[in-house]
Design an enzyme around this catalytic site. Structure first.
Site, PDB file in Angstrom:
ATOM      1  N   GLU A  56       0.725  -1.265   0.060  1.00 26.39           N
ATOM      2  CA  GLU A  56       0.144  -0.158  -0.004  1.00 26.39           C
ATOM      3  C   GLU A  56       0.715   1.191   0.122  1.00 26.39           C
ATOM      4  O   GLU A  56       0.537   2.374  -0.624  1.00 26.39           O
ATOM      5  CB  GLU A  56      -1.011   0.003   1.343  1.00 26.39           C
ATOM      6  CG  GLU A  56      -2.331  -1.006   1.188  1.00 26.39           C
ATOM      7  CD  GLU A  56      -1.408  -2.469   1.276  1.00 26.39           C
ATOM      8  OE1 GLU A  56      -0.473  -2.646   2.040  1.00 26.39           O
ATOM      9  OE2 GLU A  56      -2.463  -3.587   1.309  1.00 26.39           O
ATOM     10  N   PHE A  81      -6.359  -0.332   5.349  1.00 18.98           N
ATOM     11  CA  PHE A  81      -4.720  -0.505   5.240  1.00 18.98           C
ATOM     12  C   PHE A  81      -4.297   0.641   4.478  1.00 18.98           C
ATOM     13  O   PHE A  81      -3.240   0.872   4.677  1.00 18.98           O
ATOM     14  CB  PHE A  81      -4.536  -1.990   4.229  1.00 18.98           C
ATOM     15  CG  PHE A  81      -5.150  -3.204   5.112  1.00 18.98           C
ATOM     16  CD1 PHE A  81      -4.993  -3.449   6.318  1.00 18.98           C
ATOM     17  CD2 PHE A  81      -5.910  -3.937   4.175  1.00 18.98           C
ATOM     18  CE1 PHE A  81      -5.761  -4.537   6.983  1.00 18.98           C
ATOM     19  CE2 PHE A  81      -6.647  -5.090   4.890  1.00 18.98           C
ATOM     20  CZ  PHE A  81      -6.383  -5.222   6.086  1.00 18.98           C
TER      21      PHE A  81
HETATM   22  C1  LIG Z   1      -2.065  -4.871   4.261  1.00 16.46           C
HETATM   23  C2  LIG Z   1      -3.025  -5.800   3.631  1.00 16.46           C
HETATM   24  N1  LIG Z   1      -3.229  -5.515   2.334  1.00 16.46           N
HETATM   25  C3  LIG Z   1      -4.353  -6.267   1.833  1.00 16.46           C
HETATM   26  C4  LIG Z   1      -5.041  -7.242   2.348  1.00 16.46           C
HETATM   27  C5  LIG Z   1      -6.203  -8.012   1.708  1.00 16.46           C
HETATM   28  N2  LIG Z   1      -5.549  -9.364   1.630  1.00 16.46           N
HETATM   29  C6  LIG Z   1      -5.834 -10.604   2.283  1.00 16.46           C
HETATM   30  S1  LIG Z   1      -5.156 -11.795   1.933  1.00 16.46           S
HETATM   31  C7  LIG Z   1      -4.303 -11.194   0.575  1.00 16.46           C
HETATM   32  C8  LIG Z   1      -3.636 -11.974  -0.215  1.00 16.46           C
HETATM   33  C9  LIG Z   1      -2.412 -12.666   0.539  1.00 16.46           C
HETATM   34  O1  LIG Z   1      -1.733 -13.505  -0.015  1.00 16.46           O
HETATM   35  P1  LIG Z   1      -0.502 -14.622   0.382  1.00 16.46           P
HETATM   36  O2  LIG Z   1       0.354 -13.741   1.385  1.00 16.46           O
HETATM   37  O3  LIG Z   1       0.182 -15.271  -0.560  1.00 16.46           O
HETATM   38  O4  LIG Z   1      -1.527 -15.503   1.220  1.00 16.46           O
HETATM   39  P2  LIG Z   1      -1.842 -17.059   1.010  1.00 16.46           P
HETATM   40  O5  LIG Z   1      -1.902 -17.413  -0.648  1.00 16.46           O
HETATM   41  O6  LIG Z   1      -1.297 -17.906   1.805  1.00 16.46           O
HETATM   42  O7  LIG Z   1      -3.416 -16.943   1.535  1.00 16.46           O
HETATM   43  C10 LIG Z   1      -4.551  -9.799   0.489  1.00 16.46           C
HETATM   44  C11 LIG Z   1      -4.361  -8.980  -0.580  1.00 16.46           C
HETATM   45  C12 LIG Z   1      -4.581  -7.312   3.752  1.00 16.46           C
HETATM   46  N3  LIG Z   1      -5.166  -8.398   4.331  1.00 16.46           N
HETATM   47  N4  LIG Z   1      -3.517  -6.902   4.502  1.00 16.46           N
END
Ligand SMILES: Cc1ncc(C[n+]2csc(CCOP(=O)(O)OP(=O)(O)O)c2C)c(N)n1
Lengths: 315, 274
Positions: A56, A81
């Site tokens: 962000e 966020f």
């Molecule tokens: C700071 C922040 N930005 C955006 C999000 C929204 N968000 C939740 S999970 C996610 C994707 C996460 O991907 P990854 O770290 O690869 O997790 P996994 O594939 O293991 O579920 C996003 C963008 C968030 N929770 N926190």
């Protein structure tokens, strides 16, 4: 029954319309393009869309750079966020540098629903309002959202736009004139002023009706622009009704309630009650459950307004 | 220490139970994150049942090891492991995301036994682990700090600020587990903002890196064992995993990142988990 539509849909449609008209409009997202519906803009204008990933701070800085490079960027992420984490980038790279960046905070208020406290943006308006040069817009429904997106594009300077994810009734009308910084008067009454922002306009209309049935006539003001706030409209109504209730889907600290308190104390000191979330974090729940949980319903507005009217009569 | 074969069988059964919890909980809530929970199942099960020095009857025990779920959205697997370990009743899992419950969509450090910090805003966990590790060193205690990070999450700058801190302060009592399932919310990580040479990045930041198959319980187990013996630098376990692992139609797609199964899909999923 009013038609229901998610504010993010109106946002996405308006963005695409503007995209066709203006080559300089670019869109950024931080890995929430599906959820924020910026993916539809990407489908139409793949070259003018940048998904910077879960970054962000980088998102806002990049948007500021794009503005310096002559573009008009809309930078999208979840409101909490975005405003929490990239606050300093907005403060320095966007506002202090006076760059023409549109910051779009999604998943607003109770529409973050079951994601729970971490995701419920209840402080974003407060944060954004404190930034010099930032214009803060909180539309009532999907229809007003479309007008707000357009106004934000044509406005020169930083704008924060608050966008909800889940469907809410369309309560504004096509012919309602949207002008940044101008309140919209929806109802005339002499007994109490109801001032709402965002999606709370729906509950506020219902409350005004319920109050009318009890013989209390409410003046209803809709504040879609929290900053700059329409001092004249608020002071004029307060001078007439002598009592004010503010209603917002946000903390009563720093949001609409605070902004109106500032206006009243300087221009027309009258009793004020603020309806909004209290000084606490949220919980997980369906959106309708959260509106009940935080006591943001027409019944809560009605009761508060009634009490305010009664207490004034006793005096 | 190798994983004994009867322990392996036990854990294998347990991972199936936990996967069943994951789909049932998200089905119950009608929302939530099955994909990244299913990819982390072996990692968290082996960690909590074979390595973490914790006492479910005394969650705040001062000598305990600490775990942070930096990718806070994966509460379905986290809550399931905590419940199976005995931190709270297994039945409570079916209050997931209820407005009157405490098992919120993302972990709340205040209310849930076994959870030390709230998370859900990605990127914050490794800094917390560093702090815990520093405190343990100050107190001369053998406590270890574990943190699980997503590969998409690793796009957050704070992850790398923290990674520099861990290495600079020689925090060998920190172990980061990276659930490298190659997928984030919108798409494959590679299509959004690729990691280039992910392993070389961690090594260049001064970490000891162990690369494993995150669904192979033996490899997972020995990685945690090895991490405990590495001195002078922190350990990062880069675990190759499959998002949605264990349920064929959820595997390897971003579609099931944050989507709950409907009645029919739940039934299909449970059939695959007998
Ligand atoms: C700071 C922040 N930005 C955006 C999000 C929204 N968000 C939740 S999970 C996610 C994707 C996460 O991907 P990854 O770290 O690869 O997790 P996994 O594939 O293991 O579920 C996003 C963008 C968030 N929770 N926190």
């Amino acid at each position: 029954m009013a038609v229901q539509k998610a504010p993010r849909e109106g946002f996405s449609e308006a963005l695409i319309r503007l995209g066709h008209q203006h080559e300089d409009l670019v869109v950024l997202d931080a890995d929430c393009a599906k959820s924020n519906m910026t993916n539809f803009f990407k489908d139409q204008f793949p070259n003018r869309f940048f998904n910077v990933g879960i970054s962000e701070c980088d998102l806002v800085g990049t948007a500021a750079g794009l503005a310096i490079g002559g573009k008009i960027p809309f930078a999208n992420a979840y409101a909490n966020f975005l405003t929490g984490r990239a606050y300093d980038q907005m403060r320095i790279s966007v506002c202090y540098s006076n760059n023409n960046v549109k910051i779009v905070g999604h998943n607003a208020g109770t529409s973050a629903a079951q994601e729970g406290a971490t995701h419920l943006p209840l402080e974003d308006i407060s944060l954004m309002r404190s930034l010099p040069r930032m214009t803060v817009i909180v539309p009532a429904d999907s229809l007003e959202m479309e007008k707000a997106v357009e106004a934000a594009y044509y406005h020169e300077g930083p704008v924060y736009l608050r966008v909800g994810k889940l469907p809410v009734p369309i309560v504004t009308k096509k012919e309602d004139r949207f002008q940044i910084g101008k309140a919209i008067k929806y109802r005339d009454g002499n007994d109490v002023t109801l001032i709402s922002t965002g999606i709370m306009l729906d509950e506020t209309f219902k409350a005004a009706e319920a109050l009318a049935n009890k013989g209390i006539q409410a003046d209803v003001l809709h504040i879609h622009t929290i900053k700059p706030i329409d001092v004249e409209a608020i002071a004029t109504s307060a001078a007439k009704t002598k009592r004010v209730v503010t209603i917002e889907e946000h903390s009563i600290i720093g949001g609409l309630g605070s902004a109106v308190a500032e206006v009243l104390s300087e221009h027309c000191p009258v009793p004020l009650k603020r309806i909004g979330t209290q000084d606490r974090f949220g919980v997980s729940g369906k959106m309708h459950e959260l509106l009940d949980f935080f006591e943001l319903r027409a019944a809560n507005i009605t009761a508060t307004a009634e009490k305010l009217v009664d207490s004034a009569l006793i005096k | 220490m190798q994983l004994a074969s009867e322990r392996k069988e036990y854990l294998q059964e347990l991972t199936k139970t936990i996967r069943r919890h994951i789909v049932k909980m998200t089905h119950h809530a009608g929302s939530g994150h099955p994909g990244g929970s299913l990819s982390a199942t072996e990692l968290l099960t082996d960690l909590f049942f074979e390595h973490m020095n914790v006492n479910p009857n005394e969650p705040d025990w001062e000598e305990r090891d600490i775990f942070f779920l930096s990718k806070g959205h994966c509460t379905p697997v986290y809550y399931s492991v905590l419940a199976e370990k005995g931190f709270f009743p297994v039945e409570e899992l079916m209050t997931f995301r209820d407005v009157d419950g405490r098992l919120h969509g993302h972990p709340c450090g205040e209310h849930i036994p076994g959870v030390d910090a709230s998370s859900g805003s990605l990127g914050q966990g490794l800094s917390l682990a560093n702090g815990v590790a520093m405190a343990a060193k100050l107190d001369g205690k053998p406590r270890r700090a574990y943190v699980m990070i997503g590969d998409g999450e690793s796009q957050e700058g704070q992850v790398w600020e923290a990674a520099m801190t861990t290495a600079h302060f020689n925090l060998d009592n920190v172990c980061a587990i990276i659930d490298w399932n190659k997928i984030q919310l919108d798409d494959y990580v590679e299509n959004i903002k690729g990691m280039k040479d992910f392993k070389a990045k961690w090594e260049a930041f001064g970490w000891h890196v162990i690369e494993i198959d995150g669904h192979n319980l033996e490899e997972v187990h020995s990685a945690f064992e090895q991490a405990k013996t590495v001195k002078g630098k922190p350990t990062a376990i880069l675990a190759h995993t499959v998002k949605g692992k264990g349920i064929s139609f959820m595997e390897n797609t971003h579609k099931w990142h944050g989507l709950a199964p409907n009645d029919e899909e739940l039934e299909l999923a449970l059939k695959e988990l007998v």
